[in-house]
Enzyme design. Structure first.
Site, short mmCIF file in Angstrom:
data_model
loop_
_atom_site.label_atom_id
_atom_site.label_comp_id
_atom_site.label_asym_id
_atom_site.label_seq_id
_atom_site.Cartn_x
_atom_site.Cartn_y
_atom_site.Cartn_z
CB CYS A 297 -1.55 7.17 1.58
SG CYS A 297 -3.04 6.33 2.36
CD GLU B 253 -3.04 -1.00 0.11
OE1 GLU B 253 -3.15 0.07 -0.22
OE2 GLU B 253 -3.69 -1.86 0.05
P1 NAP Z 1 8.46 5.01 4.69
O1 NAP Z 1 9.77 5.96 4.77
O2 NAP Z 1 8.45 4.09 3.42
O3 NAP Z 1 8.24 4.41 5.97
C1 NAP Z 1 7.29 3.26 6.12
C2 NAP Z 1 7.58 2.16 7.15
O4 NAP Z 1 8.79 1.58 6.24
C3 NAP Z 1 8.15 2.61 8.35
O5 NAP Z 1 7.86 1.79 9.45
C4 NAP Z 1 9.96 2.51 7.97
O6 NAP Z 1 10.60 2.75 9.27
C5 NAP Z 1 9.85 1.32 7.28
N1 NAP Z 1 11.25 1.75 6.64
C6 NAP Z 1 11.84 2.40 5.99
N2 NAP Z 1 12.87 2.14 5.15
C7 NAP Z 1 12.78 0.66 4.84
C8 NAP Z 1 13.31 -0.26 4.37
N3 NAP Z 1 14.48 -0.06 3.56
N4 NAP Z 1 12.96 -1.38 4.20
C9 NAP Z 1 11.89 -1.80 5.31
N5 NAP Z 1 11.25 -0.88 5.93
C10 NAP Z 1 11.61 0.43 5.67
O7 NAP Z 1 7.23 5.82 4.59
P2 NAP Z 1 6.94 7.33 5.25
O8 NAP Z 1 7.47 8.38 4.10
O9 NAP Z 1 7.19 7.36 6.45
O10 NAP Z 1 5.51 7.32 4.83
C11 NAP Z 1 4.59 8.03 3.95
C12 NAP Z 1 4.45 7.23 2.92
O11 NAP Z 1 3.58 6.25 2.87
C13 NAP Z 1 3.52 8.20 1.67
O12 NAP Z 1 4.21 8.09 0.53
C14 NAP Z 1 2.09 7.50 1.87
O13 NAP Z 1 1.46 8.12 0.75
C15 NAP Z 1 2.48 6.32 1.98
N6 NAP Z 1 1.12 5.63 2.61
C16 NAP Z 1 0.47 4.74 2.05
C17 NAP Z 1 -0.91 4.28 2.50
C18 NAP Z 1 -1.57 3.36 1.65
O14 NAP Z 1 -2.66 2.69 2.37
N7 NAP Z 1 -1.44 3.08 0.46
C19 NAP Z 1 -1.04 4.65 4.03
C20 NAP Z 1 -0.32 5.52 4.45
C21 NAP Z 1 0.80 6.02 4.14
P3 NAP Z 1 11.19 3.78 9.99
O15 NAP Z 1 10.41 4.69 10.48
O16 NAP Z 1 12.16 3.17 10.94
O17 NAP Z 1 12.07 4.36 8.64
#
Ligand code: NAP
Length: 478
Positions: free
Chosen positions: A283, A249
């Site tokens: 998101c 997602e």
């Molecule tokens: P992110 O950086 O991808 O982080 C999300 C999760 O992934 C966190 O728990 C993060 O841990 C972990 N993570 C980071 N790097 C990783 C890696 N290399 N391998 C595995 N896990 C890893 O996302 P964000 O920027 O915080 O969140 C916002 C994004 O999420 C936006 O693009 C938003 O649109 C999207 N989103 C989508 C939905 C949906 O349902 N489609 C819902 C909500 C948000 P750490 O916090 O420790 O870095």
């Protein structure tokens, strides 16, 4: 706080920790263990050992545990909501709603799982099986790692953990580093309700660490991830080696299209309801306002007036309409995005202002369809870029020119226009006359293109977290 591995509350094996900071006040909320690969591997070994007995437990007994769990959560709504508000800077009433949504999601998945029927293949359908009865049953995948972002730490945890547990899987949850506390409290309550310690575990620590571990481990059967497209894509690549199911997602840059016959007051209410929600960190929030040129100025004027009345401040005070972003770094990044959009020709009508982690609602007009924000630049703040169009085809082309495709909105009084748009827009959801920031637990929530892979909701997830087995009773009819 401590991690939850195999029924024990433990620090990281390395002893390393980091502080979690309240973005509204700058105060330390808690000290968090920085889990590493060895902690994840330990949890995965425990999950492998514990999961078969959980899968063997009669389904109605697993259900009883889940209903006990939601009763326990309801007794602790306030303390969990306060924790979520402090760690994530989300408005306190939204945090309370999220905890109650978690209860609804767990209960709804449990109810839906009662109706996960198998298939009986038609009898005597072909000569070589005419004396056989073939039917199917659903079995769990095994161990599922769930990785969630900061913006809906409780609701997204629920959407992943509930279907996985009720169908007999073991779960290792990895919350975002910015929001580990509320999910830890919620996981402790799962143990208290009776979910075995090896079946439900939680590890905190940097996303990079879990990413590195997932590249190497052979102990994980599926990953369910919500977050950025960049990380989602790397998880898909690392899962390929193990043929690991990977549910994604991801991000969105969703269109909000306003045709000339739309009710502009409703447009403003829906635009703000979706985009100011969680200070713009959603998101599926509408992120591009594609407005017919004949109503563009009138919409902008009403929008600016309504946004000017919003009060920013500590999210623990329900009198405030919007809290801060998740941290100051995110606020600086959002301001850099806004500066970039202005550099590409946009005009500021409101906002473009930051203090600490707070970013004021910002309205930009004269945004060209060539501007990066009109395509793939997803900004996580209450930003309203206005792009004008002349014809239906032009609106549709701008709406679809992004690589994302999570949700979409069409505002019009004409249902023919609305339905034509809804069937042509490349997005997982189209909301007619309402913000795309819209999610029912039953719908198949998810995205087209780079917004994801798979769907979440009671109509689909239970099948995604299980596998269908065929059982053939050979010659039983002979
Ligand atoms: P992110 O950086 O991808 O982080 C999300 C999760 O992934 C966190 O728990 C993060 O841990 C972990 N993570 C980071 N790097 C990783 C890696 N290399 N391998 C595995 N896990 C890893 O996302 P964000 O920027 O915080 O969140 C916002 C994004 O999420 C936006 O693009 C938003 O649109 C999207 N989103 C989508 C939905 C949906 O349902 N489609 C819902 C909500 C948000 P750490 O916090 O420790 O870095």
């Amino acid at each position: 706080m401590l991690m939850l591995i195999n029924g024990q509350r433990v620090p990281a094996a390395s002893g390393k920790t980091f502080d979690n900071i309240n973005p509204a006040t700058g105060e330390v909320v808690c000290t968090v263990p920085a889990g590493e690969a060895c902690d994840f591997e330990r949890a995965a070994l425990a999950a492998k050992a514990a999961q078969p007995a959980w899968a063997d437990m009669p389904f109605y007994k697993r259900s009883e545990i889940i209903y006990k769990y939601t009763a326990l959560v309801r007794e602790h709504v306030e303390e969990i909501a306060q924790a979520a508000c402090a760690e994530g800077g989300k408005r306190i009433d939204e945090c309370r709603d999220e905890v109650l949504t978690l209860c609804m999601v767990f209960e709804t998945f449990t109810e839906a799982a009662h109706h996960m029927y198998g298939n009986t293949i038609p009898l005597k359908a072909e000569a070589r099986t005419e004396n056989d009865i073939i039917f199917t049953v659903h079995e769990p995948l095994g161990t599922i790692v769930t990785i969630t972002p900061f913006n809906f730490p409780i609701e997204l945890y629920a959407h992943k953990v509930a279907p996985a547990l009720i169908t007999g899987n073991a779960v290792i949850a990895k919350p975002a580093s910015d929001t580990p506390l509320a999910t830890t409290m919620l996981t402790e309550l799962l143990w208290e309700a009776g979910v075995p310690g090896g079946v439900m575990q939680l590890i905190t620590g940097s996303g990079r660490e879990i990413g590195k571990w997932l590249e190497e481990t052979k102990l994980v059967d599926a990953v369910s991830f919500t977050g950025s497209t960049e990380v989602g894509s790397s998880l898909l690549a690392s899962g390929a080696k193990e043929i690991r199911r990977t549910f994604l997602e991801l991000g969105g840059n969703d269109p909000f299209v306003i045709f000339p016959d739309a009710d502009l007051d409703l447009c403003v209410t829906e635009a703000i309801g979706g985009r100011a929600h969680n200070a713009g960190q959603v998101c599926c929030a509408s992120k591009r306002y594609i407005v017919h040129e004949s109503v563009k100025d009138a919409f902008a004027e009403k929008l600016v007036k309504a946004l000017s009345a919003l009060k920013l401040g500590n999210p623990a005070d329900p009198a405030n309409d919007m809290g801060p972003l998740i941290n100051e770094k995110a606020a600086v990044a959002a301001m850099a995005d806004i500066a970039h959009i202005i550099d590409q020709g946009a005009t500021v009508l409101l906002g473009n202002k930051r203090e600490g982690a707070y970013v004021w609602p910002t309205v930009l007009t004269d945004v060209s369809p060539e501007n990066d924000v009109a395509k793939d630049l997803e900004v996580f703040a209450a930003l309203f870029p206005i792009i004008s169009f002349r014809t239906f085809d032009e609106a549709l082309q701008i709406a679809n020119q992004t690589s994302f495709g999570l949700a979409s909105t069409v505002m019009t009084a004409d249902m023919k226009t609305a339905m034509k748009f809804a069937t042509k827009v490349q997005a997982g959801t189209c909301v007619i006359n309402g913000t795309g920031d819209y999610r029912s637990v039953h719908q198949a929530f998810g995205g087209y293109k780079h917004s994801g892979l798979g769907r979440e909701g009671t109509s689909t997830t239970l099948r995604e977290v299980t596998q269908e087995k065929n059982i053939a009773l050979k010659n039983i009819l002979k």
